[in-house]
Design an enzyme around this catalytic site. Structure first.
Site, PDB file in Angstrom:
ATOM      1  N   LYS A 137       0.843  -1.197   0.000  1.00  0.00           N
ATOM      2  CA  LYS A 137       0.000   0.000   0.000  1.00  0.00           C
ATOM      3  C   LYS A 137       0.878   1.246   0.000  1.00  0.00           C
ATOM      4  O   LYS A 137       1.537   1.559   0.981  1.00  0.00           O
ATOM      5  CB  LYS A 137      -0.926   0.056   1.224  1.00  0.00           C
ATOM      6  CG  LYS A 137      -2.022   1.120   0.991  1.00  0.00           C
ATOM      7  CD  LYS A 137      -2.623   1.683   2.241  1.00  0.00           C
ATOM      8  CE  LYS A 137      -1.832   2.771   2.890  1.00  0.00           C
ATOM      9  NZ  LYS A 137      -1.735   4.045   2.129  1.00  0.00           N
TER      10      LYS A 137
ATOM     11  N   GLU B 123      10.618   1.245   9.970  1.00  0.00           N
ATOM     12  CA  GLU B 123      11.654   2.251   9.624  1.00  0.00           C
ATOM     13  C   GLU B 123      10.979   3.608   9.773  1.00  0.00           C
ATOM     14  O   GLU B 123      10.081   3.942   9.001  1.00  0.00           O
ATOM     15  CB  GLU B 123      12.131   2.080   8.185  1.00  0.00           C
ATOM     16  CG  GLU B 123      12.509   0.671   7.777  1.00  0.00           C
ATOM     17  CD  GLU B 123      13.520   0.047   8.685  1.00  0.00           C
ATOM     18  OE1 GLU B 123      14.469   0.749   9.078  1.00  0.00           O
ATOM     19  OE2 GLU B 123      13.351  -1.118   9.047  1.00  0.00           O
TER      20      GLU B 123
ATOM     21  N   CYS C 223      14.240  10.920   5.034  1.00  0.00           N
ATOM     22  CA  CYS C 223      14.254  10.447   6.425  1.00  0.00           C
ATOM     23  C   CYS C 223      15.598  10.722   7.079  1.00  0.00           C
ATOM     24  O   CYS C 223      15.659  11.041   8.254  1.00  0.00           O
ATOM     25  CB  CYS C 223      13.919   8.971   6.485  1.00  0.00           C
ATOM     26  SG  CYS C 223      14.978   7.947   5.470  1.00  0.00           S
TER      27      CYS C 223
ATOM     28  N   GLU D 232      10.839  16.170  14.402  1.00  0.00           N
ATOM     29  CA  GLU D 232      11.055  16.040  12.957  1.00  0.00           C
ATOM     30  C   GLU D 232      10.104  16.970  12.206  1.00  0.00           C
ATOM     31  O   GLU D 232       8.898  16.935  12.422  1.00  0.00           O
ATOM     32  CB  GLU D 232      10.808  14.595  12.516  1.00  0.00           C
ATOM     33  CG  GLU D 232      11.078  14.388  11.039  1.00  0.00           C
ATOM     34  CD  GLU D 232      10.781  12.967  10.564  1.00  0.00           C
ATOM     35  OE1 GLU D 232       9.704  12.439  10.880  1.00  0.00           O
ATOM     36  OE2 GLU D 232      11.631  12.401   9.848  1.00  0.00           O
TER      37      GLU D 232
HETATM   38  P1  NAD Z   1       2.931   8.321   7.640  1.00  0.00           P
HETATM   39  O1  NAD Z   1       3.313   7.509   8.821  1.00  0.00           O
HETATM   40  O2  NAD Z   1       1.930   9.394   7.802  1.00  0.00           O
HETATM   41  O3  NAD Z   1       2.349   7.356   6.493  1.00  0.00           O
HETATM   42  C1  NAD Z   1       3.072   6.253   6.028  1.00  0.00           C
HETATM   43  C2  NAD Z   1       2.116   5.228   5.447  1.00  0.00           C
HETATM   44  O4  NAD Z   1       1.291   4.710   6.485  1.00  0.00           O
HETATM   45  C3  NAD Z   1       1.160   5.777   4.392  1.00  0.00           C
HETATM   46  O5  NAD Z   1       1.031   4.825   3.355  1.00  0.00           O
HETATM   47  C4  NAD Z   1      -0.146   5.930   5.156  1.00  0.00           C
HETATM   48  O6  NAD Z   1      -1.304   5.859   4.354  1.00  0.00           O
HETATM   49  C5  NAD Z   1      -0.068   4.742   6.092  1.00  0.00           C
HETATM   50  N1  NAD Z   1      -0.904   4.845   7.297  1.00  0.00           N
HETATM   51  C6  NAD Z   1      -1.316   5.964   7.938  1.00  0.00           C
HETATM   52  N2  NAD Z   1      -2.068   5.626   9.022  1.00  0.00           N
HETATM   53  C7  NAD Z   1      -2.108   4.278   9.062  1.00  0.00           C
HETATM   54  C8  NAD Z   1      -2.708   3.332   9.951  1.00  0.00           C
HETATM   55  N3  NAD Z   1      -3.408   3.703  11.022  1.00  0.00           N
HETATM   56  N4  NAD Z   1      -2.531   2.009   9.700  1.00  0.00           N
HETATM   57  C9  NAD Z   1      -1.797   1.601   8.636  1.00  0.00           C
HETATM   58  N5  NAD Z   1      -1.234   2.443   7.750  1.00  0.00           N
HETATM   59  C10 NAD Z   1      -1.371   3.772   7.966  1.00  0.00           C
HETATM   60  O7  NAD Z   1       4.297   8.883   7.024  1.00  0.00           O
HETATM   61  P2  NAD Z   1       4.522   9.808   5.741  1.00  0.00           P
HETATM   62  O8  NAD Z   1       4.066  11.186   6.050  1.00  0.00           O
HETATM   63  O9  NAD Z   1       3.984   9.138   4.516  1.00  0.00           O
HETATM   64  O10 NAD Z   1       6.113   9.773   5.619  1.00  0.00           O
HETATM   65  C11 NAD Z   1       6.946  10.594   6.352  1.00  0.00           C
HETATM   66  C12 NAD Z   1       7.593   9.830   7.494  1.00  0.00           C
HETATM   67  O11 NAD Z   1       8.286   8.690   6.999  1.00  0.00           O
HETATM   68  C13 NAD Z   1       8.649  10.664   8.192  1.00  0.00           C
HETATM   69  O12 NAD Z   1       8.578  10.467   9.579  1.00  0.00           O
HETATM   70  C14 NAD Z   1       9.950  10.093   7.642  1.00  0.00           C
HETATM   71  O13 NAD Z   1      11.090  10.308   8.433  1.00  0.00           O
HETATM   72  C15 NAD Z   1       9.605   8.647   7.531  1.00  0.00           C
HETATM   73  N6  NAD Z   1      10.536   7.957   6.634  1.00  0.00           N
HETATM   74  C16 NAD Z   1      11.420   7.047   7.166  1.00  0.00           C
HETATM   75  C17 NAD Z   1      12.337   6.394   6.336  1.00  0.00           C
HETATM   76  C18 NAD Z   1      13.307   5.375   6.891  1.00  0.00           C
HETATM   77  O14 NAD Z   1      13.887   4.628   6.116  1.00  0.00           O
HETATM   78  N7  NAD Z   1      13.507   5.297   8.198  1.00  0.00           N
HETATM   79  C19 NAD Z   1      12.349   6.679   4.961  1.00  0.00           C
HETATM   80  C20 NAD Z   1      11.434   7.618   4.460  1.00  0.00           C
HETATM   81  C21 NAD Z   1      10.525   8.250   5.292  1.00  0.00           C
END
Ligand code: NAD
Length: 494
Positions: free
Chosen positions: A190, A265, A300, A397
């Site tokens: 997803k 992650e 990230c 962040e």
């Molecule tokens: P997010 O957590 O808002 O969303 C990530 C995914 O989770 C999306 O597909 C979203 O639809 C889904 N999601 C949201 N609520 C959910 C739920 N209750 N149950 C299941 N799935 C759900 O994050 P974002 O805004 O898309 O991305 C930014 C974040 O990702 C930042 O914190 C960034 O640092 C992190 N990130 C980490 C890495 C790494 O490798 N550590 C890499 C890239 C981004």
């Protein structure tokens, strides 16, 4: 790949229309019928619609994955054949690299100069790496007493659920799905509601490469669709990249369902520590600026906290602010842009809100600080001198082009400040002193310590989250084991 603006421009307005889910080898409409608009951050205009998958849509994808897994069409395919299929997929990604990069940039606003390598480029390298790896893993024989043969098998885990964010969808989607597929699993992926288009295209390419129907499924939707995957008793492993808040929720879902392993992650607030003996200040400042302002800080591992030693503090800040001001921010599909658009309107507002909170906390805005008025979502590269190590701009962040700056006296204080957040994803150290560099590598609490550079990792090395930046890792040979289970065969031979 050398970028050709004319070819990019020929792709930038391609009509997209109403996208479907890719389930069981074909495009499927929604059972529920809800749709979401895709807004292009570069222009602020709608460019497509996606299915906001219902429970029934997600369940259909999970059932297709389960069926294909049990049928063994992929899980029991000869490794050499699986390998050849994933090699074909890597080649198809490369064939369509520019088209994929432009599609992705229209979706999430990353500057094309970065997206071309970071998205299709790294996705192809990732599929190729795990294709090469999949027939290099043996089981084990353990040292038992005579008369017993103890064999450790490594089996595919089953159905892998993957939930990914919007900043680098192809790269991160490949980090999850390539090792999972290499190990023989079926996958339900997803993407983020803010960046799904390239992963839908990836599913189509996987099918073209010969990945059997039902083995690689992509369902679009909001968090509610991710929640169905995470709560499913038919998903054996969950792999996630995104925010800590959602990661925490996923652990609850696993506990409320089948105890599936959850690989997280998460976010970062990565320190970039510049010692007085770093060498060429202007050059280090330029690289430090790239480390936060590339992809508008929506990385990230972005070096979002700059720590500078007293003796060079003022001079270094002059260089950093100049680098921020000189960053070319603009149309993400223009080859000359060094920093593209902010991913979503909400993220743009979040940047402004952080600057406002910083001002209220007594922090000093030294460069940037506001949105750029243009069509689309753009924010000026921003440098903020923190008034305290507890300022929100130091601790939280942002995921935007905002750099906090602090000064330190000596190595001891640098280590203390660098380690003073709940995150532990990445870090950087600039020094010409070899012993100090090694000491800092030992003492910084982060999954990666860059020395005299920042960023540029590849698929061979793991990206590991320490502290609240996660509980696992992506990339490297070892990542295949995340998607395998072990089984012992205990055989009496005498
Ligand atoms: P997010 O957590 O808002 O969303 C990530 C995914 O989770 C999306 O597909 C979203 O639809 C889904 N999601 C949201 N609520 C959910 C739920 N209750 N149950 C299941 N799935 C759900 O994050 P974002 O805004 O898309 O991305 C930014 C974040 O990702 C930042 O914190 C960034 O640092 C992190 N990130 C980490 C890495 C790494 O490798 N550590 C890499 C890239 C981004």
């Amino acid at each position: 790949m050398a970028l050709d603006q004319t070819r990019i421009d020929a792709l930038r307005d391609r009509p997209l229309g109403d996208m479907k889910n890719f389930i069981d080898g074909e495009w499927r409409s929604s059972a529920g019928g809800d749709r979401m608009d895709v807004t292009s951050p570069g222009t602020g205009a709608p460019i497509a619609t996606l299915i906001d998958s219902s429970e029934a849509d997600v369940e259909t994808a999970i059932a297709a994955a389960r069926r294909s897994f049990e049928a063994g069409v992929w899980s029991r395919m000869a490794p050499a054949q699986r390998k050849a299929t994933l090699f074909r997929l890597a080649a198809l990604i490369e064939r369509d690299a520019l088209e994929l990069a432009v599609l992705g940039v229209r979706d999430n606003g990353t500057e094309i100069s970065m997206a071309i390598g970071a998205e299709p480029g790294s996705a192809a390298a990732t599929f190729r790496f795990y294709a090469e790896a999949l027939d290099k893993m043996n089981g084990d024989i353990t040292p038992t007493a005579p008369g017993i043969l103890s064999l450790i098998h490594r089996e595919a885990a089953g159905v892998v659920g993957a939930i990914v964010p919007w900043n680098f969808p192809m790269m991160i989607g490949a980090w999850k799905s390539a090792p999972a597929l290499a190990a023989g699993n079926s996958v339900v992926l997803k993407p983020s509601e803010a960046a799904s288009l390239t992963l839908l295209k990836l599913a189509e390419l996987a099918s073209e490469a010969g990945v059997p129907d039902g083995v690689f499924n992509v369902v679009t939707g909001r968090g509610s669709a991710g929640r169905i995957i995470a709560l499913s008793n038919d998903v054996d492993v969950l792999t996630f990249t995104g925010s800590g808040a959602v990661g925490r929720q996923l652990l609850h879902y696993a506990a409320d369902s089948n105890f599936k392993p959850v690989h997280l992650e998460l976010g970062g607030k990565s320190p970039n520590v510049v010692f007085a003996d770093c060498g060429d200040l202007a050059a280090v400042a330029r690289q430090s600026a790239r480390a936060i302002f590339a992809n508008s800080g929506q990385v990230c591992v972005a070096a979002s906290r700059l720590l500078v030693q007293d003796a060079i503090y003022d001079e270094f800040l002059t260089h950093i602010c100049a680098a921020a001001d000189q960053t070319i921010v603009g149309d993400p599909l223009s080859v000359g842009s060094q920093s593209g658009a902010i991913g979503t309107a909400a993220q743009l507002e979040k940047n402004s809100a952080f600057v406002e909170r910083a001002r209220q906390a007594g922090d000093k805005v030294l460069a940037g600080g506001d949105p750029i008025s243009a069509e689309g979502f753009y924010f000026r590269p921003t440098v903020i001198e923190a008034s305290s190590e507890n300022s929100p701009i130091v601790q939280e962040e942002v995921f935007g082009p905002i750099l906090s700056v602090q000064r330190f006296r000596d190595e001891e204080e640098a280590v203390r400040l660098a380690n003073s957040t709940t995150y532990g994803l990445a870090s950087g150290v600039w020094t010409q002193n070899l012993s100090r560099a090694h000491r800092m590598v030992e003492r910084l609490q982060a999954g990666v310590v860059h020395v005299n550079c920042y960023g540029g990792a590849d698929i061979t090395a793991p990206l590991v989250g320490h502290k609240q930046s996660g509980n696992g890792f992506d990339r490297s040979f070892a990542a295949i084991e995340k998607y395998q289970k072990r089984k012992t065969a205990w055989i009496r031979t005498a």
